[in-house]
Design a protein around this motif. Structure first.
Motif, PDB file in Angstrom:
ATOM      1  N   MET A  37       5.790  21.526   2.147  1.00 58.86           N
ATOM      2  CA  MET A  37       5.873  20.344   2.454  1.00 58.86           C
ATOM      3  C   MET A  37       4.331  19.703   2.292  1.00 58.86           C
ATOM      4  SD  MET A  37       7.769  19.512   4.539  1.00 58.86           S
ATOM      5  CE  MET A  37       6.830  18.701   6.022  1.00 58.86           C
ATOM      6  N   ASP A  38       3.471  20.033   1.593  1.00 59.72           N
ATOM      7  CA  ASP A  38       2.120  19.326   1.167  1.00 59.72           C
ATOM      8  C   ASP A  38       2.492  18.417  -0.204  1.00 59.72           C
ATOM      9  OD1 ASP A  38      -0.148  18.914   1.007  1.00 59.72           O
ATOM     10  OD2 ASP A  38      -0.968  20.424  -0.986  1.00 59.72           O
ATOM     11  N   ALA A  39       3.785  18.923  -1.212  1.00 56.55           N
ATOM     12  CA  ALA A  39       4.084  17.858  -1.857  1.00 56.55           C
ATOM     13  C   ALA A  39       5.668  16.844  -1.732  1.00 56.55           C
ATOM     14  CB  ALA A  39       4.422  18.855  -3.117  1.00 56.55           C
ATOM     15  N   LEU A  40       5.542  17.466  -0.503  1.00 55.82           N
ATOM     16  CA  LEU A  40       6.594  15.898   0.309  1.00 55.82           C
ATOM     17  C   LEU A  40       5.885  14.977  -0.070  1.00 55.82           C
ATOM     18  CD1 LEU A  40       9.269  16.309   1.739  1.00 55.82           C
ATOM     19  CD2 LEU A  40       7.966  15.640   3.699  1.00 55.82           C
ATOM     20  N   ASP A  41       7.007  14.011  -0.612  1.00 49.33           N
ATOM     21  CA  ASP A  41       6.560  12.455  -1.065  1.00 49.33           C
ATOM     22  C   ASP A  41       7.794  11.360  -1.076  1.00 49.33           C
ATOM     23  OD1 ASP A  41       4.234  10.663  -2.247  1.00 49.33           O
ATOM     24  OD2 ASP A  41       5.535  10.782  -3.903  1.00 49.33           O
ATOM     25  N   GLY A  42       8.608  11.661   0.296  1.00 52.38           N
ATOM     26  CA  GLY A  42       9.308  11.161   0.454  1.00 52.38           C
ATOM     27  C   GLY A  42      10.103  10.018  -0.560  1.00 52.38           C
ATOM     28  N   PRO A  43      11.390   9.795   0.499  1.00 47.57           N
ATOM     29  CA  PRO A  43      12.096   9.259   1.213  1.00 47.57           C
ATOM     30  C   PRO A  43      12.539  10.672   2.180  1.00 47.57           C
ATOM     31  CG  PRO A  43      13.262   8.340  -0.043  1.00 47.57           C
ATOM     32  CD  PRO A  43      12.360   8.904  -1.059  1.00 47.57           C
ATOM     33  N   GLU A  44      12.396  11.289   1.133  1.00 45.15           N
ATOM     34  CA  GLU A  44      13.325  12.877   2.118  1.00 45.15           C
ATOM     35  C   GLU A  44      12.388  13.164   3.002  1.00 45.15           C
ATOM     36  OE1 GLU A  44      10.559  14.567  -0.190  1.00 45.15           O
ATOM     37  OE2 GLU A  44      12.360  12.778  -0.700  1.00 45.15           O
ATOM     38  N   PRO A  45      13.336  13.451   4.567  1.00 39.96           N
ATOM     39  CA  PRO A  45      12.355  13.727   5.632  1.00 39.96           C
ATOM     40  C   PRO A  45      11.981  14.938   5.612  1.00 39.96           C
ATOM     41  CG  PRO A  45      14.567  13.840   6.146  1.00 39.96           C
ATOM     42  CD  PRO A  45      14.473  13.232   5.109  1.00 39.96           C
ATOM     43  N   PHE A  46      12.486  16.390   4.956  1.00 36.65           N
ATOM     44  CA  PHE A  46      11.811  17.641   4.959  1.00 36.65           C
ATOM     45  C   PHE A  46      12.563  18.380   3.647  1.00 36.65           C
ATOM     46  CE2 PHE A  46      13.832  16.936   9.038  1.00 36.65           C
ATOM     47  CZ  PHE A  46      13.218  16.828   9.408  1.00 36.65           C
ATOM     48  N   GLY A  47      11.660  19.259   2.782  1.00 34.48           N
ATOM     49  CA  GLY A  47      12.122  20.058   2.107  1.00 34.48           C
ATOM     50  C   GLY A  47      13.611  21.010   2.410  1.00 34.48           C
ATOM     51  N   PRO A  48      13.909  21.430   1.045  1.00 36.62           N
ATOM     52  CA  PRO A  48      14.968  22.662   1.464  1.00 36.62           C
ATOM     53  C   PRO A  48      13.988  23.709   1.951  1.00 36.62           C
ATOM     54  CG  PRO A  48      14.544  21.998  -1.342  1.00 36.62           C
ATOM     55  CD  PRO A  48      13.377  21.217  -0.197  1.00 36.62           C
ATOM     56  N   LEU A  49      13.389  24.376   1.842  1.00 38.80           N
ATOM     57  CA  LEU A  49      12.903  25.403   2.925  1.00 38.80           C
ATOM     58  C   LEU A  49      12.792  24.803   4.878  1.00 38.80           C
ATOM     59  CD1 LEU A  49      12.341  27.759   3.501  1.00 38.80           C
ATOM     60  CD2 LEU A  49       9.732  28.030   2.783  1.00 38.80           C
ATOM     61  N   MET A  50      12.451  23.986   4.635  1.00 40.00           N
ATOM     62  CA  MET A  50      11.904  23.158   5.686  1.00 40.00           C
ATOM     63  C   MET A  50      13.531  22.801   6.700  1.00 40.00           C
ATOM     64  SD  MET A  50      10.132  22.422   8.327  1.00 40.00           S
ATOM     65  CE  MET A  50       8.773  22.248   7.677  1.00 40.00           C
ATOM     66  N   ILE A  51      14.083  22.563   5.408  1.00 37.39           N
ATOM     67  CA  ILE A  51      15.673  22.173   6.265  1.00 37.39           C
ATOM     68  C   ILE A  51      16.062  23.146   6.427  1.00 37.39           C
ATOM     69  CG2 ILE A  51      17.957  21.330   5.490  1.00 37.39           C
ATOM     70  CD1 ILE A  51      16.590  19.442   3.667  1.00 37.39           C
ATOM     71  N   ALA A  52      16.176  24.489   5.652  1.00 29.30           N
ATOM     72  CA  ALA A  52      16.679  25.855   6.063  1.00 29.30           C
ATOM     73  C   ALA A  52      16.106  26.432   7.159  1.00 29.30           C
ATOM     74  CB  ALA A  52      16.330  26.999   4.776  1.00 29.30           C
ATOM     75  N   LEU A  53      15.004  26.760   7.171  1.00 29.63           N
ATOM     76  CA  LEU A  53      14.236  27.226   8.467  1.00 29.63           C
ATOM     77  C   LEU A  53      14.437  26.251   9.572  1.00 29.63           C
ATOM     78  CD1 LEU A  53      11.108  27.970   6.607  1.00 29.63           C
ATOM     79  CD2 LEU A  53      12.253  29.748   7.149  1.00 29.63           C
ATOM     80  N   ARG A  54      14.887  25.383   9.538  1.00 32.51           N
ATOM     81  CA  ARG A  54      14.778  24.810  10.531  1.00 32.51           C
ATOM     82  C   ARG A  54      16.227  25.052  10.864  1.00 32.51           C
ATOM     83  NH1 ARG A  54      12.361  19.428  11.900  1.00 32.51           N
ATOM     84  NH2 ARG A  54      14.309  18.445  12.163  1.00 32.51           N
ATOM     85  N   LYS A  55      17.102  24.735  10.326  1.00 30.91           N
ATOM     86  CA  LYS A  55      18.921  25.202  10.573  1.00 30.91           C
ATOM     87  C   LYS A  55      18.799  27.294  11.958  1.00 30.91           C
ATOM     88  CE  LYS A  55      23.374  25.731   8.280  1.00 30.91           C
ATOM     89  NZ  LYS A  55      23.989  27.014   8.462  1.00 30.91           N
ATOM     90  N   GLN A  56      18.169  27.572  10.705  1.00 30.58           N
ATOM     91  CA  GLN A  56      18.521  29.169  11.629  1.00 30.58           C
ATOM     92  C   GLN A  56      17.649  28.849  12.976  1.00 30.58           C
ATOM     93  OE1 GLN A  56      15.414  30.667   7.843  1.00 30.58           O
ATOM     94  NE2 GLN A  56      16.675  32.650   8.907  1.00 30.58           N
ATOM     95  N   ALA A  57      16.287  27.710  12.596  1.00 29.35           N
ATOM     96  CA  ALA A  57      15.770  27.712  14.084  1.00 29.35           C
ATOM     97  C   ALA A  57      16.520  27.381  15.514  1.00 29.35           C
ATOM     98  CB  ALA A  57      14.867  26.815  14.669  1.00 29.35           C
ATOM     99  N   ARG A  58      17.196  26.418  15.025  1.00 28.04           N
ATOM    100  CA  ARG A  58      18.760  26.063  16.077  1.00 28.04           C
ATOM    101  C   ARG A  58      19.417  26.665  16.348  1.00 28.04           C
ATOM    102  NH1 ARG A  58      21.181  20.188  15.120  1.00 28.04           N
ATOM    103  NH2 ARG A  58      21.319  19.839  17.419  1.00 28.04           N
ATOM    104  N   GLU A  59      19.684  27.878  15.516  1.00 32.26           N
ATOM    105  CA  GLU A  59      20.870  29.028  15.421  1.00 32.26           C
ATOM    106  C   GLU A  59      20.457  29.456  16.307  1.00 32.26           C
ATOM    107  OE1 GLU A  59      22.276  29.897  11.468  1.00 32.26           O
ATOM    108  OE2 GLU A  59      23.413  28.257  10.791  1.00 32.26           O
ATOM    109  N   ALA A  60      18.907  29.657  16.284  1.00 29.77           N
ATOM    110  CA  ALA A  60      19.078  30.658  17.047  1.00 29.77           C
ATOM    111  C   ALA A  60      18.302  30.488  18.777  1.00 29.77           C
ATOM    112  CB  ALA A  60      17.073  31.388  16.706  1.00 29.77           C
ATOM    113  N   GLY A  61      18.493  29.331  18.547  1.00 32.41           N
ATOM    114  CA  GLY A  61      18.340  28.372  20.630  1.00 32.41           C
ATOM    115  C   GLY A  61      16.746  28.094  20.323  1.00 32.41           C
TER     116      GLY A  61
END
Length: 405
Positions: A37-61
């Motif tokens: 996330m510190d290296a994030l420079d846009g225009p993408e809102p999230f990096g690959p690991l963040m996307i994967a973790l967000r998917k897991q969090a959503r699936e976990a309710g």
């Protein structure tokens, strides 16, 4: 005041599942996520690991936990969310993993309450679903932005459109955002609280530019705290949120819960700082024993515990006031919690850094970041002094002294 600050059965269940998710899924990759996330420079809102973790969090309710609306969130009240939010506050990125990060939470709340059906479909649905990020542009470099009635960014009518010009800065998470909710003065001759209007601006609108990330204690990476420049930005009438002149009202609607959410998270990072301090004191060699055998160090640990627990109780009391009386009638409790929690958590982290010695100044432990967040909290969402004035005003009114002196 009698207040039940305990978790509801639903809150107990969500908090337990979140704690397990953080321990089993999040913390093992926290350092890697921080670097991504510190290296994030846009225009993408999230990096690959963040996307994967967000998917897991959503699936976990564990998604949109801040929303009381059960059709969109989990139906947690503010006292419940306060204790859930404390867990999220233990890490900088845990709120984003669960789609509970600022400024998106506040933006989603006012969009849910005030946006048109078309605006909700364009902006709110992607935010709820975690497809995009947003930012909130109120603060300006040349005025005291604790008073939003004095902003100088202007929006002038041009036929059915609006032309916006001005500068904004310290706009959190602007890099990689797709939406900017921006406050501009639309009627400088009106009564102060009716001068401002909020606009929904796509970040790729011509004339809207990110000038730079403003460095915070030398750090300027990731989504950042940006300076924005607006030069003849043209938007249609459909970009107005609610109606012209309602910007101050919307800002207050947004900031009340937002202030308390920040305080809730600060208890989490203060607790984590205390854990680091206790472990350091118990294991760091000192003379013939360890640091924890020093009376001075024990006093620091004790003061930390007092500050954390007092801050937590004040924050939960404010959350209870919002639940029972509504956010407009809870401003006294919100101001007390905000003023105390920001200063108390900064002092907790500062003591933890002192116990760590030189290590506490390094990035090998997260204390410097916790300290920076605590120090920033004493200015963001209303400076300490603004909240102290609010508290004093309430004290005078309680004794029948209604006029300012």
């Amino acid at each position: 005041m009698t207040a039940d600050l305990s978790l509801s059965p639903r809150g107990i269940e969500i908090r337990a599942r979140l704690a397990a998710f953080l321990e089993e899924v999040f913390y093992p990759v926290e350092a890697e996520l921080d670097a991504e996330m510190d290296a994030l420079d846009g225009p993408e809102p999230f990096g690959p690991l963040m996307i994967a973790l967000r998917k897991q969090a959503r699936e976990a309710g564990l998604w949109n936990l801040f929303l009381a609306d059960e059709s969109l969130g989990h139906g947690l009240n503010n006292v419940d969310y306060g204790q859930v939010c404390e867990l999220l506050g233990r890490s900088m990125w845990a709120p984003m993993v669960t789609n509970c990060h600022f400024p998106d939470t506040g933006n989603m709340e006012i969009l849910h309450q005030y946006a048109t059906p078309e605006q909700r479909e364009r902006w709110l649905r992607p935010l709820f679903d975690g497809e995009i990020r947003s930012c909130f542009a109120l603060t300006e470099p040349d005025v005291a932005s604790s008073d939003p009635t004095g902003i100088t960014t202007t929006a002038v009518r041009s036929g059915d459109d609006w032309i916006i010009n001005g500068r904004k800065w310290f706009i959190s998470n602007a890099v990689g955002a797709q939406l900017c909710i921006l406050m501009a003065c639309t009627d400088p001759g009106a009564e102060p609280h009716l001068r401002g209007t909020m606009f929904l601006l796509p970040m790729d609108t011509p004339g809207l530019d990110i000038v730079r990330r403003v460095p915070i204690f030398g750090h300027a990476g990731g989504p950042g705290h940006a300076e924005l420049r607006l030069e003849n930005v043209r938007v249609g009438a459909d970009a107005v949120l609610a109606h012209p002149g309602s910007g101050f009202l919307l800002a207050q609607e947004r900031l009340g819960p937002g202030r308390i959410h920040h305080c809730m998270r600060s208890i989490g990072w203060a607790e984590r700082a205390q854990e680091y301090a206790v472990d350091r004191a118990a294991t760091r060699p000192h003379r013939d024993g360890v640091l924890a055998q020093s009376q001075l160090v024990r006093e620091m640990l004790a003061r930390n515990r007092i500050d954390i627990d007092a801050a937590r109780l004040l924050v939960l009391r404010a959350a209870h006031a919002i639940d029972t009386a509504g956010k407009h009638r809870a401003y006294r409790e919100i101001s007390i919690a905000k003023a105390h929690a920001a200063r108390a958590t900064q002092e907790v982290v500062d003591r933890a850094m002192q116990i760590h010695g030189a290590l506490g100044l390094s990035d090998d432990v997260p204390l410097t970041r916790f300290w920076a967040m605590s120090r920033a909290l004493r200015i963001g969402d209303g400076a300490d002094e603004v909240h102290l004035m609010t508290i004093a005003k309430h004290e005078l009114r309680r004794r029948g002294h209604d006029r300012d002196r």
